[in-house]
Scaffold this motif. Structure first.
Motif, mmCIF file in Angstrom:
data_model
loop_
_atom_site.group_PDB
_atom_site.id
_atom_site.type_symbol
_atom_site.label_atom_id
_atom_site.label_comp_id
_atom_site.label_asym_id
_atom_site.label_seq_id
_atom_site.Cartn_x
_atom_site.Cartn_y
_atom_site.Cartn_z
ATOM 1 N N GLY A 41 0.798 -1.210 0.000
ATOM 2 C CA GLY A 41 0.000 0.000 0.000
ATOM 3 C C GLY A 41 0.836 1.267 0.000
ATOM 4 N N ARG A 42 0.149 2.335 0.285
ATOM 5 C CA ARG A 42 0.759 3.661 0.280
ATOM 6 C C ARG A 42 1.772 3.778 1.421
ATOM 7 N N PRO A 43 2.949 4.340 1.131
ATOM 8 C CA PRO A 43 3.941 4.492 2.201
ATOM 9 C C PRO A 43 3.466 5.509 3.241
ATOM 10 N N LYS A 44 3.931 5.357 4.464
ATOM 11 C CA LYS A 44 3.584 6.273 5.535
ATOM 12 C C LYS A 44 4.185 7.649 5.249
ATOM 13 N N ALA A 45 3.391 8.680 5.471
ATOM 14 C CA ALA A 45 3.861 10.047 5.265
ATOM 15 C C ALA A 45 4.785 10.448 6.408
ATOM 16 N N SER A 46 5.760 11.299 6.092
ATOM 17 C CA SER A 46 6.673 11.754 7.137
ATOM 18 C C SER A 46 5.972 12.740 8.063
ATOM 19 N N VAL A 47 5.039 13.522 7.517
ATOM 20 C CA VAL A 47 4.250 14.455 8.315
ATOM 21 C C VAL A 47 2.788 14.057 8.158
ATOM 22 N N THR A 48 2.161 13.691 9.246
ATOM 23 C CA THR A 48 0.764 13.279 9.175
ATOM 24 C C THR A 48 -0.132 14.329 9.811
ATOM 25 N N LYS A 49 -1.397 14.280 9.444
ATOM 26 C CA LYS A 49 -2.366 15.208 10.015
ATOM 27 C C LYS A 49 -3.022 14.557 11.220
ATOM 28 N N GLU A 50 -3.470 15.384 12.124
ATOM 29 C CA GLU A 50 -4.083 14.898 13.353
ATOM 30 C C GLU A 50 -5.597 15.084 13.278
ATOM 31 N N PRO A 51 -6.372 14.027 13.509
ATOM 32 C CA PRO A 51 -7.829 14.177 13.476
ATOM 33 C C PRO A 51 -8.315 14.946 14.709
ATOM 34 N N VAL A 52 -9.232 15.891 14.479
ATOM 35 C CA VAL A 52 -9.810 16.673 15.569
ATOM 36 C C VAL A 52 -11.317 16.746 15.367
ATOM 37 N N LYS A 53 -12.004 17.074 16.438
ATOM 38 C CA LYS A 53 -13.442 17.281 16.358
ATOM 39 C C LYS A 53 -13.687 18.766 16.551
ATOM 40 N N ILE A 54 -14.429 19.367 15.638
ATOM 41 C CA ILE A 54 -14.691 20.792 15.697
ATOM 42 C C ILE A 54 -16.179 21.019 15.450
ATOM 43 N N ARG A 55 -16.735 21.979 16.146
ATOM 44 C CA ARG A 55 -18.155 22.292 15.991
ATOM 45 C C ARG A 55 -18.284 23.529 15.107
ATOM 46 N N LEU A 56 -19.018 23.386 14.006
ATOM 47 C CA LEU A 56 -19.235 24.484 13.064
ATOM 48 C C LEU A 56 -20.730 24.720 12.913
ATOM 49 N N ASP A 57 -21.089 25.957 12.522
ATOM 50 C CA ASP A 57 -22.488 26.239 12.229
ATOM 51 C C ASP A 57 -22.911 25.415 11.017
#
Length: 89
Positions: A41-57
């Protein structure tokens, strides 16, 4: 008191009964480099994003989603640009 069940005996299989090694078998087989399993599969990225929960209108979220695929990336880019304007990045 519970008693242990006797272990089942393994039946010997004649090597002549082994399935034929086809291209499909080798395509799905695990690959090793020495003793190390080579991941698929796809190689691991050196910089990954962090999942967050955000409340939007609701109207803001609807507008972002209506902009099409990649809306979450566009949110990230907009937030980054906003932080740069504020001199925080």
């Amino acid at each position: 008191m519970t008693a242990k069940k006797p272990s089942t005996t393994t039946t010997w299989t004649d090597p002549d009964d082994a399935p034929e090694l086809t291209e499909a078998f080798f395509k799905n087989a695990d690959q090793y480099v020495g003793a190390q399993l080579k991941t698929r599969g796809r190689p691991k990225a050196s910089v990954t994003k962090e999942p967050v929960k955000i409340r939007l209108d609701a109207d803001v979220l609807a507008a972002l989603r209506a902009s099409g695929e990649g809306w979450q990336t566009r949110i990230n880019d907009t937030l980054r640009a906003s932080l740069k304007l504020a001199g925080r990045v």
